[in-house]
Design a protein around this motif. Sequence first.
Motif, PDB file in Angstrom:
ATOM      1  N   PHE B 129       0.834  -1.203   0.000  1.00  0.00           N
ATOM      2  CA  PHE B 129       0.000   0.000   0.000  1.00  0.00           C
ATOM      3  C   PHE B 129       0.875   1.262   0.000  1.00  0.00           C
ATOM      4  N   GLY B 133       0.112   2.567  -3.565  1.00  0.00           N
ATOM      5  CA  GLY B 133      -1.125   3.337  -3.405  1.00  0.00           C
ATOM      6  C   GLY B 133      -1.108   4.582  -4.295  1.00  0.00           C
ATOM      7  N   SER B 134      -2.259   5.230  -4.414  1.00  0.00           N
ATOM      8  CA  SER B 134      -2.281   6.412  -5.281  1.00  0.00           C
ATOM      9  C   SER B 134      -1.368   7.518  -4.740  1.00  0.00           C
ATOM     10  N   ASP B 135      -1.143   7.508  -3.416  1.00  0.00           N
ATOM     11  CA  ASP B 135      -0.180   8.451  -2.839  1.00  0.00           C
ATOM     12  C   ASP B 135       1.149   7.756  -2.554  1.00  0.00           C
ATOM     13  N   GLU B 153      -3.530   3.456 -10.965  1.00  0.00           N
ATOM     14  CA  GLU B 153      -4.332   2.748  -9.951  1.00  0.00           C
ATOM     15  C   GLU B 153      -3.857   1.294  -9.827  1.00  0.00           C
ATOM     16  N   LEU B 155      -3.432  -0.652  -7.272  1.00  0.00           N
ATOM     17  CA  LEU B 155      -4.111  -1.557  -6.335  1.00  0.00           C
ATOM     18  C   LEU B 155      -5.611  -1.684  -6.572  1.00  0.00           C
ATOM     19  N   THR B 156      -6.151  -0.840  -7.426  1.00  0.00           N
ATOM     20  CA  THR B 156      -7.597  -0.912  -7.629  1.00  0.00           C
ATOM     21  C   THR B 156      -7.963  -1.411  -9.031  1.00  0.00           C
ATOM     22  N   ASN B 243      -9.300  -5.938  -2.782  1.00  0.00           N
ATOM     23  CA  ASN B 243     -10.320  -4.970  -2.365  1.00  0.00           C
ATOM     24  C   ASN B 243     -11.519  -5.149  -3.289  1.00  0.00           C
ATOM     25  N   PRO B 244     -12.649  -4.499  -3.013  1.00  0.00           N
ATOM     26  CA  PRO B 244     -13.833  -4.737  -3.840  1.00  0.00           C
ATOM     27  C   PRO B 244     -13.584  -4.571  -5.341  1.00  0.00           C
ATOM     28  N   LEU B 245     -12.700  -3.647  -5.701  1.00  0.00           N
ATOM     29  CA  LEU B 245     -12.473  -3.400  -7.126  1.00  0.00           C
ATOM     30  C   LEU B 245     -11.661  -4.511  -7.804  1.00  0.00           C
ATOM     31  N   GLN B 247     -11.905  -7.794  -6.715  1.00  0.00           N
ATOM     32  CA  GLN B 247     -12.428  -9.088  -6.268  1.00  0.00           C
ATOM     33  C   GLN B 247     -12.586 -10.092  -7.411  1.00  0.00           C
ATOM     34  N   ASP B 248     -12.988  -9.608  -8.582  1.00  0.00           N
ATOM     35  CA  ASP B 248     -13.157 -10.571  -9.685  1.00  0.00           C
ATOM     36  C   ASP B 248     -11.822 -11.092 -10.211  1.00  0.00           C
ATOM     37  N   GLU B 251     -10.566 -13.578  -6.177  1.00  0.00           N
ATOM     38  CA  GLU B 251     -11.314 -14.682  -5.541  1.00  0.00           C
ATOM     39  C   GLU B 251     -10.821 -16.035  -6.061  1.00  0.00           C
TER      40      GLU B 251
END
Lengths: 566, 301
Positions: B129, B133-135, B153, B155-156, B243-245, B247-248, B251
Motif C-alpha cells: 500500500f 497506493g495512489s499516494d 491505480e 491496487l484498484t 479490495n472490492p475493485l 475481487q473478480d 477470488e
Amino acid sequence: MRLRISTALVLGSVLLTGGLLAGCSSNGNESSNGNQANQPANDAQQTTNTAAEPKVNEYGWTVPEKTINIDYYSADKDNPDKSAKKLAAIHDYLLEQFNVDVKKTQYDVDGKEKLNLMLASNDYPGVISSIDSDTMDKWRSQGKLIDLAPLVDKYGSNIKKELGDKYNSYLDKDGKLWGIPRGWGYLPIPDFSAHIRWDWYQEMGSPKIETPEDYYNVLKQMVAAHPKNAQGEKTYAISWNDQIGINNVMGIWGLKDGYKDDADHNLTHWLKTDEGLEAVKYYNKFYREGLMDPDSFLNKYDDWKLKFSNERILGHIGPWWHSWNAGHEVWKTTMEGWTDNQRYVQIGLKAPNAEASYLSPKDTTGWNYTVITDKEAKPEDIIKFLDFEITPIGTRLLGWGIPNLPDSVWNYEQGGKWSFNDAQKQKLFAGTFEYDKTDEVTGSNQIWLSHPQGIMSDDNKSTAWYDQNFNMEDKWKALMNTNLKDTIYDNTARRIVFTADNPLTIVNQQIEDLIKTGFAKAVMSKTEQDAVNAFNDMRDKAIKIGLEDIEAFRTEAYKANLAKVQ
Amino acid sequence: MAEVWKRVRRERQIWLLCIPMIAWVLIFSYYPMYGLLISFQHYVPGQSMFSNWVGFDHFVRFFNEPDFLQIIRNTLVISLLNLAIGFPAPIILALLLNEVRGRLFKKTIQSLSYIPYFISWVVVANILFTLLGSDGILNDMLQRLGIIDAPLEFLTKGSYFWGILVASNVWKDMGFSAIIYLSAIAGIDKELYEAGRVDGLGRFGLIRHITLPGIRSTAVLLFILAIGGILNAGFEQQLLIGNPLTQDHYEVIDTYVYRFGVQLGNYSYGTAVGLMKSGIGLVLVILANRLSKRYMQSSIF
C-alpha cells in the motif's frame, strides 16, 4: 549393549507416543467431574440455609443467602484481557452488594464460529449472551436451550412489564421463549448523516444544503478554496471507507435500508430503481471531476481516518461519529490554537423526489439474545437477575456502572433517588471524558444480558448509553439531533434472518459481494455513460444470481413481521 | 506376509524410532479426515456425523455457482504464474549464489534473500500500500519524474492484481526456497567440477552439465509437490491485498471456501469444495509423478 539400546529406544518411543496421546486427550471428563464435585458442596450449602429475614439492598434486590453464580459466554468478539479488566470492578460490586458472582468469558474470535465449536464439542456454559436468532434456533433444535417462558411467568414480572406488548413477539408459535433480548427498545438518535466542515462552511456564508446537489456544490467550492492541506497534499471533496453501508446512503434518495417500500409493502432492491442509479451517478460525478479520493474503495476506516484528520477529505457521508472521531477529537490534541468551530456538523440530505430521507433505520427487537442452556443448574436464579437488570434501576446500574465513586457517572441514594455526576458530565461536554478509564472503574455496560438501549420506562428519556443522555444539552449534539430528527425511522418489521441452511443465504452473500464490487466500479467510471452501463451490468448480474428471489423472501418476511406487530 | 514381518523384526529399532512420527501422522493427519464425511451431508454442528446425507449435492452446487468459472480461472492463472515464475526463480538464485566467490558477500546476500520469507502477509500488504497506493512512493516518483500526470491505480485495477500478487509471492519465497537447491548443490561431488574443468568446460558449461543434473532430482521432487498444490493459489495475501475493485481477479477456491463455507456457517459446502480441490491436487501429483518417471527417470514414489 544391544539390550540397552533397545530399552532406550522402547522407553523413548513410549514416552514420545504417550506424551503425544496425552496432549490429545479430552478434558471433558475433568470438567464433568468438577461439576459433580461442586454439586454436593452446593447441596450442602443449601442445607445450611437459615430462615433469617431476607435482606433487600438499596436497589430493591433481595440479596440471596447463597451466592448466585452466573457463568456466561459473550459471543461478542473482544479482547479477553481487556474485557476481564473492565469487568473486575462491577464483578466485585455485584458480589458484595448483590451476592451475585458474574463470570464472563469473551474471546477475540468470531462468536458464531465459537458457538458452533461449543455445540459440536458439547462444551459450553450455563448462560450464553449475544447469540443471534439463527444460532439460537440451531441450539434450540438440538435441545440445548431451556424454555424460559415458565421461568419468566414465575420470576420475571419485570421482564414482562418492561417488554410490554413486545413480549409476545419473542415467543415462538408454541408460546415458548428461548432467549431474552438485549439492547432492545427504540432509541431515537441518528446513526448516519452527511457531514460539513463547520468553520469553513461558516466562512462560505452557510449556503443552504438540503439536497445532494447542494452538498456537492458546497463541497466543490470548499475544495476550490482549500485545494491542498497544510502538508501540501491534494484535497478531495469526498471519500469512502469499509464502514459505510450503501443501503444507508440510499436513504438520501428515499429508499428504506436499500429497498423501495410501496403502499402494499412490496420491496424493490435499489439496483432495480431509478433512485439507485441516481445515487451511483451522484458519486460518479465526484469521481469524474477529480473530487473523489482515488483510494476510496481501498480505505479501511483507519486509512480514511488518517486522511480525514489530515484535512485531505473535506466532506463525508457516513456514520455520525466518523467526523467526531477523525475530526475535532483528533484536532483538539494535535492542532495548535484549535477552536470549537473547527469541527464537523452532521446534516441531513434529501433528494428532491424523495418523500423523506431515511438515513437511520432502528430495529427495536434488540441486537441478539441471552439464553440459558441445559447445563445451567439454577436457571431460576439467572432469570431473577435478568429480571432485576431489565428494570430502570437495574439498567442504570449495569449501563452506567457503579455509582457514588469519584469517577462514577451517576450518584445513587437509597429510595431510588439518583443524579448524574456533574464533573463527569462537564468532561463529556468538554470532550475530555475518558471512556476506557470509566469502564474500568465503574464497569459500565460490561455486563449486558437483558437491559434495553431504548429509553427507560420510568422517565422516558434516560438510556443505558451514558453519553447519549445529554444530547440536547450539548450544543453540537443538539444541532446534530435537530438536523437529523426526521431521518430516523422504526425498521423493526424489516428484520430478517438468513439461516445457514437457507439456500438464499449464499445468494444474498453473492449479491452483496457483487454490489460491493459493482458499486465501486460504477462510481469509478470514466464517463457517466460508463457508470450507467456498469450499473445496468451489475443489476443484470444480480437478477441472474437471484435478486428477485431475495426481494420476494424479504417482502414475505416483512409482511409477516408487520402482521405480528399489528 | 511372513517376509514382511521378518523384515520389520530385522529393522525393529528403526520402526521403534518411527512410532512417534507414525502416531503423529495418524492422529493429526488421518484421524481428522473422518470430518470429510460432512461434505456429503447437510451437517449441523452438534448433530450426528452420520445423518442428513445429501450425496454429491454440494459438489454439484459449486459447479453451478455463477462465479464458478471465474474462481477456477483466478485459481489456475495465479497458480500457473506462481509455478512458471516462482519455480525457476529459486533455482536461478541458487545457481547465481553458487557462483559468488566471496564467502562473506555470498552469506550476506543469501541471508538477505530469505528474510522476506519471515515477514507476515499483513506487513507485506502494508508495504505494498505504501509503495503502490495512489499516494504511494512509486506513483509519487513517476509523477515527479514527469512520466505520468495522474497516479496509476495499481491496487484498484484488476489487471494489475495478478502481477502484483505473483511478484510479491516470488519476492517472499525465492530466497527461502533457494536454500534447498543450495544444499543440493553443496552435495555435488567437487571432483566432477575438477573433471569438467580438465575437459574444458567453462562456468556455464559446468552449470549446464554438472550443477543442473546434480540438482535435478531435488527440482523434480519440488516440481511434483508444486503441481499437487496447483490449486493452492494463496489465501491471506488475496484477502489482505485485494479490495472490492479487484475481487473478480482475486477470488480463488480458498477464499471462496472461507467466505461462503466458514463465515456463513455452511461447513458442509466449504468442506465439499475443499475436498474437491484436494482430490484434483492428488490426481495431479500422481500424473506429474508418472510423467516424471517416464520422461526424466526420476520420481517420488
